[in-house]
Design a protein around this motif. Structure first.
Motif, PDB file in Angstrom:
ATOM      1  N   HIS A 156     -67.556 -25.181 -15.126  1.00  7.94           N
ATOM      2  CA  HIS A 156     -66.034 -23.545 -15.520  1.00  7.94           C
ATOM      3  C   HIS A 156     -66.800 -22.880 -17.091  1.00  7.94           C
ATOM      4  O   HIS A 156     -66.652 -21.494 -17.475  1.00  7.94           O
ATOM      5  N   ARG A 157     -67.127 -23.597 -18.055  1.00 11.21           N
ATOM      6  CA  ARG A 157     -67.936 -23.056 -18.974  1.00 11.21           C
ATOM      7  C   ARG A 157     -69.370 -22.793 -18.595  1.00 11.21           C
ATOM      8  O   ARG A 157     -69.323 -21.281 -19.131  1.00 11.21           O
ATOM      9  N   HIS A 160     -68.235 -19.301 -16.870  1.00 12.21           N
ATOM     10  CA  HIS A 160     -67.998 -17.982 -17.871  1.00 12.21           C
ATOM     11  C   HIS A 160     -69.177 -17.546 -18.717  1.00 12.21           C
ATOM     12  O   HIS A 160     -68.973 -16.228 -18.919  1.00 12.21           O
ATOM     13  N   ASN A 163     -70.883 -15.451 -17.139  1.00  6.62           N
ATOM     14  CA  ASN A 163     -70.806 -14.712 -15.141  1.00  6.62           C
ATOM     15  C   ASN A 163     -71.656 -14.756 -13.713  1.00  6.62           C
ATOM     16  O   ASN A 163     -71.753 -13.971 -13.313  1.00  6.62           O
TER      17      ASN A 163
ATOM     18  N   THR B  85     -63.156 -24.290 -22.507  1.00 11.05           N
ATOM     19  CA  THR B  85     -63.473 -24.486 -20.987  1.00 11.05           C
ATOM     20  C   THR B  85     -62.079 -24.930 -20.419  1.00 11.05           C
ATOM     21  O   THR B  85     -61.607 -25.591 -21.463  1.00 11.05           O
ATOM     22  N   MET B 136     -60.002 -17.173 -15.278  1.00  6.94           N
ATOM     23  CA  MET B 136     -60.799 -17.304 -16.647  1.00  6.94           C
ATOM     24  C   MET B 136     -59.786 -16.834 -18.100  1.00  6.94           C
ATOM     25  O   MET B 136     -61.103 -16.664 -18.760  1.00  6.94           O
ATOM     26  N   LYS B 137     -59.341 -16.671 -17.748  1.00  8.15           N
ATOM     27  CA  LYS B 137     -58.365 -15.606 -19.071  1.00  8.15           C
ATOM     28  C   LYS B 137     -58.532 -16.673 -19.821  1.00  8.15           C
ATOM     29  O   LYS B 137     -58.086 -15.947 -21.197  1.00  8.15           O
ATOM     30  N   PHE B 139     -60.243 -18.397 -20.993  1.00  6.75           N
ATOM     31  CA  PHE B 139     -61.090 -18.937 -22.163  1.00  6.75           C
ATOM     32  C   PHE B 139     -61.151 -18.059 -23.286  1.00  6.75           C
ATOM     33  O   PHE B 139     -61.047 -16.847 -23.054  1.00  6.75           O
TER      34      PHE B 139
END
Ligand SMILES: [Zn+2]
Lengths: 391, 166
Positions: A156-157, A160, A163, B85, B136-137, B139
């Motif tokens: 997920h990192r 993020h 993108n 994360t 992902m808000k 983050f």
């Protein structure tokens, strides 16, 4: 520029594998024997020719037998010989090949048998529970983590920071399972779509069932010999030209997870030894470690075969396809072939060896290949092992 | 040798030897983590500082792993930080299915900056919705530890219920 090292030249001259499957009736020792026998056969050697044996296996808890090095020794041809076992988590399989390399490179041994085995299916009710003991007992275990958590956190990192979408990552699973469909050793080859991945069971968001490699049993083995010996036994030796391995700190909650620094360090070590200056131009085929689909992209970046965050775009263009510029996981990887941990890592080295020898059969990539790279990774997102081979 | 993969049902129809290991341990928390746990009981997050490179270790360590010298002093860091994360787990540690997802992640605690590759931080539960993880808000959001009531704290990482958005 290649470093001027005073090592003996080392070549791989034989390899063997069992198929990767869930719940083999055969014991770990029988699996190790089967792979070892095939490797010796391909090398045209008999066990009596072997000077020493290197065994690789991940945590004992999977097979459910402690002292797995000793346990596996007789099936690996170790009786009466110097035997050692290496273990660096998921990075063990490639470390087994690296360890065989330094036994020969140092001049200690002329002919080494490297064997990796894992049986993931005996654990009940599920091997996942065995991972409980990899966590810090005081600061992490009270939160009841499972293994997929940490990789989901890293994935997920990565998504993020760069993108990257789930769809782009799912393409790895699609590619690898397709590549595995012509691999006779594979457990989960086949044609799937991005939608199949996105519709599969959500395990730990963003990780879904088809983002992950299966539970597998299996063994793999290789014969590595001194350069002078290699020329007596084969016209097509495959040379081990660079090795690298490093560890990052163990406190993964205390560091950036978007980029695998540990892998870049290991890759630079191996490239320097092999004289690879521009990896993306010089590497012809690669087997990056892919227990999860995002991991292949993450690792292609750490191996400097794509810029940070750019592996997904290259994948989409077909750059890493079997007929692309740098075919990635032509074997089908862990996602397609299966993931008996240590055996899966050595399978990656064997895949590159067969590609460079030109005997990968239906898995053979379209373009001519001269330089190949195999890589594995493990522990708490911190260990990496890299090997560079040439024909 | 022909190898034989088995089906799950086949294991049920045969006599199998099952063994449950009695593997129980009394782990020691050691010097650094013992004091860290005492701090948690008092609602503080404690770290150790390296006198040479200035790095602050949270969770604390008695030595700096890079300078390889003793860390020299205790320092309290903020119970606030940033979500690096976050994930939503629908499976337990034994891989049983969970109805409600458990949300966990890593938090970079203050003082630290977004440029730090290594920073004081914790792995913990995050009190937010599955939606905020998925889109992902969560983050980069500022979060703060939600402490359990003083009388319920025992000196465990669990003395923090979770980190919540402030
Ligand atoms: Zn220091």
């Amino acid at each position: 520029m290649r470093v001027n090292l005073k090592y003996r030249k080392v070549a791989a001259i034989g390899a063997g594998m069992t198929p990767f499957r869930r719940r083999f009736l055969e014991t770990p020792q029988e699996l190790a024997w089967e792979a070892s026998r095939k490797a010796l056969e391909e090398a045209n050697l008999e066990l009596k020719d072997i000077d020493c044996v290197v065994i690789g296996s991940a945590p004992d808890a999977f097979d459910g037998v402690h002292m797995k090095g000793e346990y596996l020794a007789h099936g690996s041809g170790g009786t009466g010989r110097p035997v050692s076992r290496v273990f660096v988590g998921g990075a063990t399989g490639v470390m087994t090949a690296i360890s065989a390399w330094y036994h020969v490179a140092s001049g200690m041994c002329k002919k080494v048998l490297a064997v990796a085995e894992e049986k993931m299916s005996p654990g009940r009710p599920h091997p996942q529970a065995v991972f409980r003991y990899i966590w810090d007992p005081i600061t992490e275990k009270p939160l009841n983590p499972n293994l997929i958590w940490i990789f989901a956190m890293e994935m997920h990192r990565y998504m993020h920071v760069n993108n990257v979408s789930k769809e782009e990552i799912a393409l790895v699973s699609v590619k690898n399972k397709r590549n595995a469909s012509v691999n006779p050793y594979a457990q989960l080859g086949g044609e799937i779509t991005v939608d199949d991945v996105l519709r599969s069971e959500v395990l730990v968001w963003p990780v879904q069932l088809l983002d992950v490699s299966p539970v597998s049993d299996g063994a793999a083995a290789m014969v590595m010999v001194d350069g002078d010996v290699a020329r007596r036994y084969t016209d097509t030796p495959v040379w081990i030209e660079g090795v690298g391995w490093t560890l990052d700190n163990t406190t993964w909650p205390n560091r950036e997870l978007a980029y695998p620094r540990y892998l870049e360090n290991a890759a630079r070590m191996a490239y320097k030894m092999a004289g690879v200056e521009r990896p993306q131009k010089e590497v012809d085929v690669v087997e990056p470690y892919d227990p999860f689909d995002y991991k292949e992209l993450h690792h292609l970046e750490g191996l400097l075969l794509a810029r940070k965050g750019e592996a997904p775009a290259l994948l989409k263009e077909g750059f890493f396809d079997k007929d692309g510029d740098i075919p990635s996981s032509p074997s089908g990887g862990l996602l397609g072939v299966g993931n008996p941990i240590a055996a899966a890592g050595l399978m990656k080295v064997i895949s590159i060896y067969w590609q460079l020898k030109g005997t990968a059969d239906k898995m053979q990539v379209k373009r001519p290949v001269h330089t190949g790279v195999a890589q594995a990774w493990g522990d708490l997102m911190q260990a990496s092992t890299v090997i560079v081979m040439r024909n | 040798m022909t190898l034989h993969p088995l089906k799950d049902e086949e294991l049920k129809t045969h006599f199998t030897i099952t063994y449950k290991p009695e593997a129980k341990y009394s782990y020691t928390a050691g010097q650094a983590i013992s004091n860290f746990l005492k701090g948690l009981k008092e609602g503080k997050i404690l770290g150790r500082k390296c006198p040479k490179c200035g790095k602050v270790y949270v969770p604390p360590r008695m030595y700096c792993e890079e300078c390889f010298c003793p860390t020299s002093s205790w320092t309290q860091v903020s119970d606030e930080g940033v979500v690096m994360t976050a994930v939503a787990s629908f499976i337990s540690w034994t891989r049983d299915r969970l109805e409600e997802p458990e949300i966990v992640g890593t938090i970079r605690l203050f003082p630290s900056t977004s440029r730090d590759y290594v920073y004081p931080g914790l792995f913990h539960r995050i009190c937010c919705s599955y939606e905020e993880v998925k889109n992902m808000k969560i983050f980069g959001r500022r979060v703060k530890a939600r402490w359990r009531p003083t009388e319920k704290r025992v000196g465990s990482i669990d003395d923090i219920e979770c980190f919540e958005v402030i």
